[in-house]
Motif scaffolding. Sequence first.
Motif, mmCIF file in Angstrom:
data_model
loop_
_atom_site.group_PDB
_atom_site.id
_atom_site.type_symbol
_atom_site.label_atom_id
_atom_site.label_comp_id
_atom_site.label_asym_id
_atom_site.label_seq_id
_atom_site.Cartn_x
_atom_site.Cartn_y
_atom_site.Cartn_z
ATOM 1 N N VAL A 76 0.774 -1.376 -0.174
ATOM 2 C CA VAL A 76 0.152 0.009 0.077
ATOM 3 C C VAL A 76 0.828 1.225 0.024
ATOM 4 O O VAL A 76 0.528 2.146 -0.716
ATOM 5 N N ALA A 77 1.810 1.395 0.868
ATOM 6 C CA ALA A 77 2.620 2.572 0.984
ATOM 7 C C ALA A 77 3.442 2.868 -0.369
ATOM 8 O O ALA A 77 3.382 4.093 -0.684
ATOM 9 N N PRO A 78 3.837 2.144 -1.071
ATOM 10 C CA PRO A 78 4.738 2.601 -2.311
ATOM 11 C C PRO A 78 3.613 3.286 -3.355
ATOM 12 O O PRO A 78 4.031 4.415 -3.467
ATOM 13 N N PRO A 79 2.760 2.618 -3.767
ATOM 14 C CA PRO A 79 1.518 3.642 -4.643
ATOM 15 C C PRO A 79 1.079 4.736 -3.976
ATOM 16 O O PRO A 79 0.881 5.728 -4.739
ATOM 17 N N ALA A 80 0.882 4.708 -2.719
ATOM 18 C CA ALA A 80 0.377 5.714 -2.060
ATOM 19 C C ALA A 80 1.348 6.981 -2.103
ATOM 20 O O ALA A 80 0.855 8.111 -2.399
ATOM 21 N N PHE A 81 2.714 6.959 -1.936
ATOM 22 C CA PHE A 81 3.558 7.927 -2.274
ATOM 23 C C PHE A 81 3.703 8.229 -3.649
ATOM 24 O O PHE A 81 4.239 9.572 -3.768
ATOM 25 N N ALA A 82 3.409 7.521 -4.441
ATOM 26 C CA ALA A 82 3.718 7.866 -6.069
ATOM 27 C C ALA A 82 2.922 8.851 -6.343
ATOM 28 O O ALA A 82 2.907 9.532 -7.410
ATOM 29 N N GLY A 83 1.613 9.299 -5.793
ATOM 30 C CA GLY A 83 0.693 9.872 -6.448
ATOM 31 C C GLY A 83 0.524 11.315 -5.750
ATOM 32 O O GLY A 83 0.949 11.288 -4.553
ATOM 33 N N ARG A 84 -0.286 12.380 -6.250
ATOM 34 C CA ARG A 84 -0.662 13.593 -5.821
ATOM 35 C C ARG A 84 -2.243 13.546 -5.978
ATOM 36 O O ARG A 84 -2.746 13.118 -7.121
ATOM 37 N N ASP A 381 5.284 -2.926 17.808
ATOM 38 C CA ASP A 381 6.037 -2.835 16.639
ATOM 39 C C ASP A 381 5.576 -1.355 16.075
ATOM 40 O O ASP A 381 4.497 -0.946 15.947
ATOM 41 N N HIS A 382 6.517 -0.654 15.652
ATOM 42 C CA HIS A 382 6.456 0.753 15.153
ATOM 43 C C HIS A 382 7.378 0.926 13.887
ATOM 44 O O HIS A 382 8.427 0.283 13.805
ATOM 45 N N ARG A 383 6.613 1.303 12.618
ATOM 46 C CA ARG A 383 7.431 1.468 11.594
ATOM 47 C C ARG A 383 7.143 2.766 10.848
ATOM 48 O O ARG A 383 6.113 3.096 10.880
ATOM 49 N N GLU A 384 8.273 3.016 10.099
ATOM 50 C CA GLU A 384 7.892 4.468 9.362
ATOM 51 C C GLU A 384 8.379 4.219 7.991
ATOM 52 O O GLU A 384 9.538 3.641 7.714
ATOM 53 N N PHE A 385 7.340 4.680 7.156
ATOM 54 C CA PHE A 385 7.743 4.492 5.610
ATOM 55 C C PHE A 385 7.930 5.870 5.029
ATOM 56 O O PHE A 385 6.988 6.686 5.239
ATOM 57 N N LYS A 386 8.712 6.210 3.791
ATOM 58 C CA LYS A 386 9.134 7.364 3.352
ATOM 59 C C LYS A 386 9.142 6.933 1.939
ATOM 60 O O LYS A 386 9.344 6.006 1.400
ATOM 61 N N PRO A 387 8.930 8.054 0.931
ATOM 62 C CA PRO A 387 9.134 7.883 -0.533
ATOM 63 C C PRO A 387 10.486 7.458 -0.858
ATOM 64 O O PRO A 387 11.426 7.665 -0.043
#
Length: 387
Positions: A76-84, A381-387
Amino acid sequence: MSIAPSAGIRLGRIETFLYRAEVSEAVKTSFGSIPRRSALLLRVEDVDGAHGWGEIWCNFPPFSADNKVNLMETVVAPPAFAGRYHDPAEAWQTLTAKTRRWSIQSGEHGPIAACLAGLDLALWDMTARRANIPLRRLLNPACDKDTVKAYASGLNPDTAVATVQRAREAGFRAFKVKVAFGLDQDLSVLTRLGAELRDGEKLMVDANQGWDMPEARIAVPRLASHHLGWIEEPIPADSPAEHWAELAMLSDAPLAGGENVAGFAGFAALIGAGSHKVVQPDMLKWGGVTGCFAVARRAVENGLVYCPHWLGSGLGLAAAAQLLAAVGGTGLLEHDVMENPLREVLAKPYRGVRDGIFTLPGGAGLGVEPDLEAGKRWLIDHREFKP
């Protein structure tokens, strides 16, 4: 619905927080027990630093949240970061389309839908915070409600009488008990609870899809004779429409369901059939705010009662209350009253219930923030995702 600032949404960070707490009394259902309480929260932040909170449904199976954390990170995160995106609705629709083939290939339709639902909620919270208004008024500018009616949910049959008394003292005036543990036991529980009810109080039951159709033909009319507010999920959610129609005709109590329905087509069929008089979508399982607000409005427009399904942390409870207030109607807010250390700590300020009424927070967005410091003892569990 086009309501986001013209700059739109571009994400700069997503965080997941997985909490798990042991409890002394498991939640018992006809399909199994929930021996511990889990909560999976999302925090999103846009490139300008605005933030919002969401929650992903994960109460059953007991360790399903672990998988959803990984799906957020890898699917989910990778395509979420890819869009505006212009607004949260466009984000949910776009990401639903982008993950469609992955859902089919993996067979993870439900878990991926739940991840998208939690993300959608977080984006709506962020958008309302940016606009500095409560979510209910962002969804419905005409909304003038700051309270909703609530009922106590999750009552185990073997401790129901004591739990009703405890819930009554906490401010509740309506109660829902679990059934489908054997007809004799179910009827005995309802008899005991009925004798304890006070004037103006209501009692509902939840079978959690516990009967097949031959059993339901016998059980539903017998239980309905106890003057119930509704009978929830007497048969599997995907049962043929004719089975629901038959039970609706046999029952003096309204039928309820919807927490295990997903997709606009599924809800359109449920609402159109009319056998469910109480419609209960769970925004954390499917649709988020975008999907469930649309479903709820359609249900109310068709003369049905909208009662959001909820079983999670206080953050999800606040979201359900915001949506119920925005939609309006005569529905009740589902408020789990079984032991759950994660309920209040993850949604501050927590106002509780008084005289059957839940008061919504007045702040922007959901109006609540998790107390991360107080919640550390349950954070696994704590994780952080960035573009």
